[in-house]
Write a protein that holds these residues in place. Sequence first.
Motif, PDB file in Angstrom:
ATOM      1  N   GLY A  45      40.343  37.615  37.919  1.00  0.00           N
ATOM      2  CA  GLY A  45      41.695  37.209  38.321  1.00  0.00           C
ATOM      3  C   GLY A  45      42.213  37.982  39.516  1.00  0.00           C
ATOM      4  O   GLY A  45      43.147  37.545  40.178  1.00  0.00           O
ATOM      5  N   GLN A  46      41.603  39.140  39.805  1.00  0.00           N
ATOM      6  CA  GLN A  46      42.004  39.872  41.010  1.00  0.00           C
ATOM      7  C   GLN A  46      41.297  39.277  42.230  1.00  0.00           C
ATOM      8  O   GLN A  46      40.425  38.409  42.101  1.00  0.00           O
ATOM      9  CB  GLN A  46      41.651  41.355  40.872  1.00  0.00           C
ATOM     10  N   ASN A  47      41.671  39.751  43.408  1.00  0.00           N
ATOM     11  CA  ASN A  47      40.999  39.247  44.612  1.00  0.00           C
ATOM     12  C   ASN A  47      40.694  40.372  45.593  1.00  0.00           C
ATOM     13  O   ASN A  47      41.308  41.439  45.549  1.00  0.00           O
ATOM     14  CB  ASN A  47      41.835  38.149  45.285  1.00  0.00           C
ATOM     15  N   ILE A  48      39.708  40.082  46.437  1.00  0.00           N
ATOM     16  CA  ILE A  48      39.376  40.964  47.558  1.00  0.00           C
ATOM     17  C   ILE A  48      39.647  40.165  48.829  1.00  0.00           C
ATOM     18  O   ILE A  48      39.173  39.030  48.960  1.00  0.00           O
ATOM     19  CB  ILE A  48      37.899  41.414  47.498  1.00  0.00           C
ATOM     20  N   VAL A  49      40.428  40.756  49.720  1.00  0.00           N
ATOM     21  CA  VAL A  49      40.738  40.068  50.970  1.00  0.00           C
ATOM     22  C   VAL A  49      39.877  40.679  52.072  1.00  0.00           C
ATOM     23  O   VAL A  49      39.912  41.888  52.309  1.00  0.00           O
ATOM     24  CB  VAL A  49      42.231  40.215  51.329  1.00  0.00           C
ATOM     25  N   THR A  50      39.081  39.813  52.702  1.00  0.00           N
ATOM     26  CA  THR A  50      38.289  40.275  53.834  1.00  0.00           C
ATOM     27  C   THR A  50      38.477  39.264  54.965  1.00  0.00           C
ATOM     28  O   THR A  50      39.434  38.504  54.932  1.00  0.00           O
ATOM     29  CB  THR A  50      36.822  40.535  53.409  1.00  0.00           C
ATOM     30  N   THR A  51      37.633  39.273  55.969  1.00  0.00           N
ATOM     31  CA  THR A  51      37.926  38.422  57.124  1.00  0.00           C
ATOM     32  C   THR A  51      36.745  37.518  57.461  1.00  0.00           C
ATOM     33  O   THR A  51      35.617  37.758  57.028  1.00  0.00           O
ATOM     34  CB  THR A  51      38.267  39.268  58.380  1.00  0.00           C
ATOM     35  N   GLY A  68      33.592  48.491  42.231  1.00  0.00           N
ATOM     36  CA  GLY A  68      33.751  47.077  41.894  1.00  0.00           C
ATOM     37  C   GLY A  68      33.442  46.780  40.439  1.00  0.00           C
ATOM     38  O   GLY A  68      34.247  46.155  39.743  1.00  0.00           O
ATOM     39  N   LEU A  69      32.280  47.230  39.983  1.00  0.00           N
ATOM     40  CA  LEU A  69      31.893  46.884  38.609  1.00  0.00           C
ATOM     41  C   LEU A  69      32.745  47.623  37.587  1.00  0.00           C
ATOM     42  O   LEU A  69      32.900  47.160  36.457  1.00  0.00           O
ATOM     43  CB  LEU A  69      30.403  47.177  38.374  1.00  0.00           C
ATOM     44  N   SER A  70      33.311  48.760  37.975  1.00  0.00           N
ATOM     45  CA  SER A  70      34.096  49.499  36.972  1.00  0.00           C
ATOM     46  C   SER A  70      35.594  49.176  37.052  1.00  0.00           C
ATOM     47  O   SER A  70      36.319  49.370  36.086  1.00  0.00           O
ATOM     48  CB  SER A  70      33.884  51.009  37.118  1.00  0.00           C
ATOM     49  N   GLN A  71      36.079  48.706  38.212  1.00  0.00           N
ATOM     50  CA  GLN A  71      37.546  48.564  38.340  1.00  0.00           C
ATOM     51  C   GLN A  71      38.035  47.168  38.715  1.00  0.00           C
ATOM     52  O   GLN A  71      39.196  46.847  38.472  1.00  0.00           O
ATOM     53  CB  GLN A  71      38.064  49.583  39.374  1.00  0.00           C
ATOM     54  N   LEU A  72      37.198  46.364  39.342  1.00  0.00           N
ATOM     55  CA  LEU A  72      37.679  45.033  39.737  1.00  0.00           C
ATOM     56  C   LEU A  72      37.691  44.109  38.523  1.00  0.00           C
ATOM     57  O   LEU A  72      36.684  43.991  37.816  1.00  0.00           O
ATOM     58  CB  LEU A  72      36.771  44.450  40.838  1.00  0.00           C
ATOM     59  N   GLU A  73      38.815  43.476  38.317  1.00  0.00           N
ATOM     60  CA  GLU A  73      38.944  42.646  37.114  1.00  0.00           C
ATOM     61  C   GLU A  73      39.001  41.161  37.459  1.00  0.00           C
ATOM     62  O   GLU A  73      39.417  40.788  38.558  1.00  0.00           O
ATOM     63  CB  GLU A  73      40.228  43.030  36.364  1.00  0.00           C
ATOM     64  N   LYS A 107      30.238  38.261  40.175  1.00  0.00           N
ATOM     65  CA  LYS A 107      29.941  38.958  38.902  1.00  0.00           C
ATOM     66  C   LYS A 107      31.203  39.179  38.071  1.00  0.00           C
ATOM     67  O   LYS A 107      31.170  39.072  36.856  1.00  0.00           O
ATOM     68  CB  LYS A 107      29.340  40.339  39.193  1.00  0.00           C
ATOM     69  N   GLN A 108      32.316  39.507  38.736  1.00  0.00           N
ATOM     70  CA  GLN A 108      33.509  39.937  38.005  1.00  0.00           C
ATOM     71  C   GLN A 108      34.497  38.813  37.734  1.00  0.00           C
ATOM     72  O   GLN A 108      35.528  39.043  37.103  1.00  0.00           O
ATOM     73  CB  GLN A 108      34.244  41.026  38.807  1.00  0.00           C
ATOM     74  N   GLY A 109      34.214  37.615  38.258  1.00  0.00           N
ATOM     75  CA  GLY A 109      35.190  36.536  38.098  1.00  0.00           C
ATOM     76  C   GLY A 109      36.423  36.761  38.961  1.00  0.00           C
ATOM     77  O   GLY A 109      37.534  36.368  38.615  1.00  0.00           O
ATOM     78  N   ALA A 110      36.224  37.428  40.085  1.00  0.00           N
ATOM     79  CA  ALA A 110      37.328  37.655  41.027  1.00  0.00           C
ATOM     80  C   ALA A 110      37.134  36.715  42.225  1.00  0.00           C
ATOM     81  O   ALA A 110      36.112  36.041  42.340  1.00  0.00           O
ATOM     82  CB  ALA A 110      37.341  39.110  41.478  1.00  0.00           C
ATOM     83  N   GLU A 111      38.134  36.718  43.105  1.00  0.00           N
ATOM     84  CA  GLU A 111      38.108  35.782  44.235  1.00  0.00           C
ATOM     85  C   GLU A 111      37.971  36.566  45.547  1.00  0.00           C
ATOM     86  O   GLU A 111      38.583  37.623  45.692  1.00  0.00           O
ATOM     87  CB  GLU A 111      39.451  35.026  44.226  1.00  0.00           C
ATOM     88  N   VAL A 112      37.150  36.016  46.469  1.00  0.00           N
ATOM     89  CA  VAL A 112      37.132  36.608  47.816  1.00  0.00           C
ATOM     90  C   VAL A 112      37.944  35.698  48.720  1.00  0.00           C
ATOM     91  O   VAL A 112      37.767  34.478  48.699  1.00  0.00           O
ATOM     92  CB  VAL A 112      35.730  36.657  48.469  1.00  0.00           C
ATOM     93  N   LEU A 138      30.507  41.349  53.771  1.00  0.00           N
ATOM     94  CA  LEU A 138      30.831  40.020  53.215  1.00  0.00           C
ATOM     95  C   LEU A 138      30.008  39.708  51.958  1.00  0.00           C
ATOM     96  O   LEU A 138      30.550  39.298  50.924  1.00  0.00           O
ATOM     97  CB  LEU A 138      30.581  38.961  54.296  1.00  0.00           C
ATOM     98  N   VAL A 139      28.692  39.943  52.037  1.00  0.00           N
ATOM     99  CA  VAL A 139      27.843  39.581  50.895  1.00  0.00           C
ATOM    100  C   VAL A 139      28.077  40.542  49.730  1.00  0.00           C
ATOM    101  O   VAL A 139      28.019  40.141  48.563  1.00  0.00           O
ATOM    102  CB  VAL A 139      26.347  39.524  51.307  1.00  0.00           C
ATOM    103  N   SER A 140      28.377  41.809  50.045  1.00  0.00           N
ATOM    104  CA  SER A 140      28.674  42.765  48.961  1.00  0.00           C
ATOM    105  C   SER A 140      29.889  42.302  48.167  1.00  0.00           C
ATOM    106  O   SER A 140      29.878  42.291  46.929  1.00  0.00           O
ATOM    107  CB  SER A 140      28.961  44.166  49.523  1.00  0.00           C
ATOM    108  N   TRP A 141      30.945  41.905  48.892  1.00  0.00           N
ATOM    109  CA  TRP A 141      32.165  41.463  48.189  1.00  0.00           C
ATOM    110  C   TRP A 141      31.940  40.137  47.475  1.00  0.00           C
ATOM    111  O   TRP A 141      32.436  39.906  46.364  1.00  0.00           O
ATOM    112  CB  TRP A 141      33.343  41.338  49.158  1.00  0.00           C
ATOM    113  N   GLN A 142      31.190  39.250  48.129  1.00  0.00           N
ATOM    114  CA  GLN A 142      30.934  37.932  47.519  1.00  0.00           C
ATOM    115  C   GLN A 142      30.193  38.083  46.185  1.00  0.00           C
ATOM    116  O   GLN A 142      30.571  37.501  45.175  1.00  0.00           O
ATOM    117  CB  GLN A 142      30.086  37.138  48.513  1.00  0.00           C
TER     118      GLN A 142
END
Length: 424
Positions: free
Chosen positions: A131-137, A124-129, A154-159, A145-149
């Motif tokens: 504007g990108q998003n992580i899709v979970t349920t 996550g910290l090295s590759q998630l940029e 931190k990365q300015g990405a969306e869950v 859930l909390v790991s992705w949140q």
Amino acid sequence: MATHDAPALDVDAIREDFPILERKIGGDVTTPGPDEGDDTPLYYLDNAATSHTPKQVVEAMTEYYYQYNSNVHRGIHSLSQEASVAYEEAHDRAGEFIGTDKREEVVFTKNTTEAFNLIAYTWGLSQLEAGQNIVTTQMEHHASLVSWQQLCEKQGAEVRYVEIDDDGRLDMEDLRANVDDDTAMVSAVHVSNTLGTVNPVSEITDIAHEHGALSFIDGAQAVPTRPVDVKAIDADFYAFSGHKMLGPTGIGVLYGKEHLLEELPPFLVGGSMIRRVKFEGTTWEDLPWKFEAGTPPIAEAVGLTAAIDYLEDIGMEAVQRHEEKLAAYAYDRLSAFEDIEIYGPKTDRGGLVSFNLGGVHAHDLSSILDDHGVAVRAGDHCTQPLHDILDIPASTRASFYLYNTEAEIDELIDGVDTARKLFA
Ligand code: PMP
């Protein structure tokens, strides 16, 4: 072998391997272990939280401590070599159990939670940029859930959280609608620890891959209870915990495709995970040790091997069939009460049932059940957002394993009936 062809379990024989099932409860709980006041038989229906440990696992760990306790990888001496062999065998056995023959793809962690953190911090910290998003349920455990949140914050990405339908199944249309070309990871639980829903994880992974995203499947409730093949699922990452599958606490597994793990930076650093340290800088050990800093859980790895041996002797199809039978029985008996609401699908479910008895808080119900010797879980089961969606503060969960019987579910039902009358 199809699950319905699997042989029925010899539960009486299995129970002999679990001394704790002989325990009585009811006395003083401020000191661990049995005491004079214990007079109620134990009906243990909290296996989704932690399963019990058969003699074979405890004996394997005892033999380790009595006969070849030593640190791994560092010693030339005999005990260290023996411990190293056992520790590496555990990687191989855990890998084979979920369908990989590559030791490099099997990283020992403390538990499922640590596996999610490992990927969130390294990938996550090295590759998630931004504007990108992580899709979970909506049905994820807090471990994922909390790991992705936190990562996305931190990365300015969306869950994005894929919705569930009225039966508690994943809305696959919503999943398809949420995954796009900015999706970097799709993460779903294999078997929900609250709803019992079994998710179509191969299909979820295919959708991720169609968009160039990775998939991370949470197998904490799946690996203990059904055959799992990570290669058939084609998951990029997959995690589970030893303590929910007859093994000890303190060990879990992160499976990751070799080429993906290879390109990640380490998570924790220090001893054992380095190849060469100089004042100018450090290079890393090969997989999987790059991710196993410090002294690893050696006794626990020995215990995990013994747990896998035990489960394989019985056969995972047979375990799954037993789980499904008990879940269906519990579902039927509980649904006979008009004032009980059961969550999750009626069919195709894992071996657990979460429910509420109208007007009675799950904690009160669980405490009355404890008086009957019935151990269940009450609370949010680490799925608070899911409980918010269900619009309930808590639920009671009965979860089954290979040593449970329908008679124990009858005890659960008796206890629930007592609570109904008490609160009527
Ligand atoms: N995911 C699921 C689906 C679970 O049921 C659990 C345990 N309740 C976890 C993750 C976390 O497992 P652990 O506490 O062993 O890290």
